[in-house]
Scaffold this motif. Structure first.
Motif, mmCIF file in Angstrom:
data_model
loop_
_atom_site.group_PDB
_atom_site.id
_atom_site.type_symbol
_atom_site.label_atom_id
_atom_site.label_comp_id
_atom_site.label_asym_id
_atom_site.label_seq_id
_atom_site.Cartn_x
_atom_site.Cartn_y
_atom_site.Cartn_z
ATOM 1 N N LEU A 132 0.778 -1.303 -0.064
ATOM 2 C CA LEU A 132 0.147 0.023 0.215
ATOM 3 C C LEU A 132 0.849 1.302 0.190
ATOM 4 O O LEU A 132 1.851 1.290 0.635
ATOM 5 N N THR A 133 0.210 2.537 -0.466
ATOM 6 C CA THR A 133 0.974 3.575 -0.492
ATOM 7 C C THR A 133 -0.052 4.605 -0.379
ATOM 8 O O THR A 133 -1.222 4.620 -0.857
ATOM 9 N N ARG A 134 0.173 5.623 0.352
ATOM 10 C CA ARG A 134 -0.731 6.795 0.735
ATOM 11 C C ARG A 134 -0.784 7.705 -0.950
ATOM 12 O O ARG A 134 0.323 8.060 -1.227
ATOM 13 N N PRO A 138 -7.482 8.694 -3.462
ATOM 14 C CA PRO A 138 -7.644 7.208 -3.683
ATOM 15 C C PRO A 138 -8.659 6.801 -4.634
ATOM 16 O O PRO A 138 -8.818 5.392 -4.824
ATOM 17 N N VAL A 143 -8.540 0.539 -2.955
ATOM 18 C CA VAL A 143 -8.417 1.249 -1.512
ATOM 19 C C VAL A 143 -8.572 0.194 -0.484
ATOM 20 O O VAL A 143 -9.339 -0.698 -0.474
ATOM 21 N N SER A 164 -10.042 5.022 3.202
ATOM 22 C CA SER A 164 -8.649 5.767 3.690
ATOM 23 C C SER A 164 -8.185 5.925 2.551
ATOM 24 O O SER A 164 -8.569 6.182 1.486
ATOM 25 N N ASP A 165 -6.860 6.471 2.786
ATOM 26 C CA ASP A 165 -6.010 7.119 1.546
ATOM 27 C C ASP A 165 -4.901 6.152 1.243
ATOM 28 O O ASP A 165 -4.017 6.382 0.509
ATOM 29 N N LEU A 166 -5.039 4.844 1.353
ATOM 30 C CA LEU A 166 -4.290 3.824 1.153
ATOM 31 C C LEU A 166 -4.527 2.901 -0.041
ATOM 32 O O LEU A 166 -5.600 2.291 -0.162
ATOM 33 N N SER A 211 -0.667 -6.569 5.253
ATOM 34 C CA SER A 211 -0.413 -5.259 4.360
ATOM 35 C C SER A 211 0.943 -4.737 4.919
ATOM 36 O O SER A 211 1.542 -4.728 5.970
ATOM 37 N N THR A 213 2.926 -0.827 4.130
ATOM 38 C CA THR A 213 2.880 0.301 3.487
ATOM 39 C C THR A 213 4.225 0.888 3.278
ATOM 40 O O THR A 213 4.928 0.980 4.234
ATOM 41 N N SER A 215 7.079 3.725 1.804
ATOM 42 C CA SER A 215 7.152 5.121 1.839
ATOM 43 C C SER A 215 8.015 5.442 0.620
ATOM 44 O O SER A 215 8.203 6.518 0.504
#
Length: 355
Positions: A132-134, A138, A143, A164-166, A211, A213, A215
């Motif tokens: 996942l990434t922000r 989205p 998502v 979410s913003d993922l 998951s 995330t 960066s």
């Protein structure tokens, strides 16, 4: 553990370029995006790779071959139409057997690679693991809704009201249980078997879906803006060097790579930039974040923050920027006639003309 690389999409967001070449073979820093994917897989220690191909199968096979130049053993799997990511898993069932596998979209780019993620998945073996990434918007992605400990509790494909913003990145890790999931789901409103639906089926069973995330830098290179951004990111790390010829009147500034067989005279090149073999640049300016392919010719012109594919020509043009120029393209000034624009354009082209 095996890898499944998806290279069967039609690349509609990169038209008209993808009318003549698969999107996975469009180069950034003079190397096809698909090559970065295959190199990443090889660096993770995986050697067996199935590549799902569609209408552009011949070009993909010609570019990749048997995978030996990447240290891989490649098998090609034909998908009759782009019917969804879960459909790709479905047709790869016999090839994948009972092995764990990573599914990697062939037009995705992850700076830093997946080697550590592969190692972690092999050690823990959840039923599935997604990256996942922000993202700021989205609605354009799959998502994820995340619970305690990074456990995935829900997935939605391009939701109108994201929870979410993922966003789900185009790399997935699966154990063989996913084969039951892809057989269980039905086509979405798009007529496709969605991998998000299959993962949701695993969540509801319940199976362990984890998951991570990330960066670091990730891009889906499916459109021109993202392609140029990936090109920028790769060029930031290039090693400078001059293997071609430059004359005394040429100025190189910053990280510039001139490949063997290229010739540059009376020009200024500001890096990071790469000039492909066989290219000739005369009396011109090449600015930062520009990749010039093989056998191009640039005369009395300016170009920056752009990708120019092989066998193309710029002659007498003012500043070209934020552009993706295909193969065997010629760009010249208009003839000196009364004001007007003469256009010869293929289907789905987009042109911006100054008033």
């Amino acid at each position: 553990m095996k890898a499944l690389v998806l290279s069967g999409g039609s690349g509609t967001r990169l038209r008209p370029l993808t009318h003549t070449s698969p999107k996975q073979l469009v180069p950034v820093a003079n190397k096809p995006v698909l090559y970065y994917v295959l190199e990443d897989i090889a660096n993770s220690g995986i050697t067996e790779v199935g590549i799902v191909v569609g209408e552009s199968a011949d070009e993909i096979q010609q570019a990749v071959g048997d995978g030996g130049k990447f240290g891989l053993d490649v098998t090609y799997l034909r998908q009759e139409a782009p019917l969804g990511l879960a459909h790709a898993v479905l047709i790869a069932r016999d090839y994948l057997g009972d092995d764990d596998f990573v599914m990697y979209l062939g037009d995705n780019f992850i700076l830093g690679g997946i080697a550590k993620l592969v190692e972690a998945f092999r050690a823990d073996r959840p039923d599935a693991q997604i990256l996942l990434t922000r993202v700021p918007d989205p609605k354009n992605f799959g998502v994820a809704e995340i619970g305690p400990g990074g456990r995935v509790v829900g997935l939605e494909e391009k939701p109108q009201h994201p929870k979410s913003d993922l966003a789900v990145v185009g790399v997935y890790f699966f154990t063989p249980v996913v084969h039951e999931a892809v057989r269980a789901v039905s086509p979405s409103w798009r007529g496709e078997l969605e991998i998000t639906h299959a993962i949701q089926w695993l969540i509801d069973r319940p199976c362990e879906v984890r998951s991570t995330t990330i960066s670091g830098y990730w891009k889906d290179t499916g459109n021109v803006v993202d392609m140029l951004e990936v090109n920028r990111s790769v060029l930031d790390g290039i090693e400078p060097g001059v293997e071609g010829g430059i004359d005394a009147a040429t100025e190189l500034i910053g990280r510039v790579r001139i490949e063997a067989g290229a010739e540059v005279s009376g020009s200024r090149i500001v890096g990071p930039a790469v000039v492909g073999s066989g290219t000739v640049i005369v009396g011109s300016y090449v600015g930062p974040y520009t990749s010039i392919g093989e056998n191009c010719r640039i005369e009395d012109s300016e170009i920056e923050f752009s990708i120019m594919l092989r066998d193309s020509r710029l002659s007498g043009t003012l500043r070209v920027q934020r552009s993706l120029i295909g193969r065997n393209v010629t760009v010249t000034p208009p003839s000196r006639v009364p004001a007007g624009n003469r256009l010869i354009l293929g289907d789905h082209s987009r042109v911006e003309i100054s008033s």
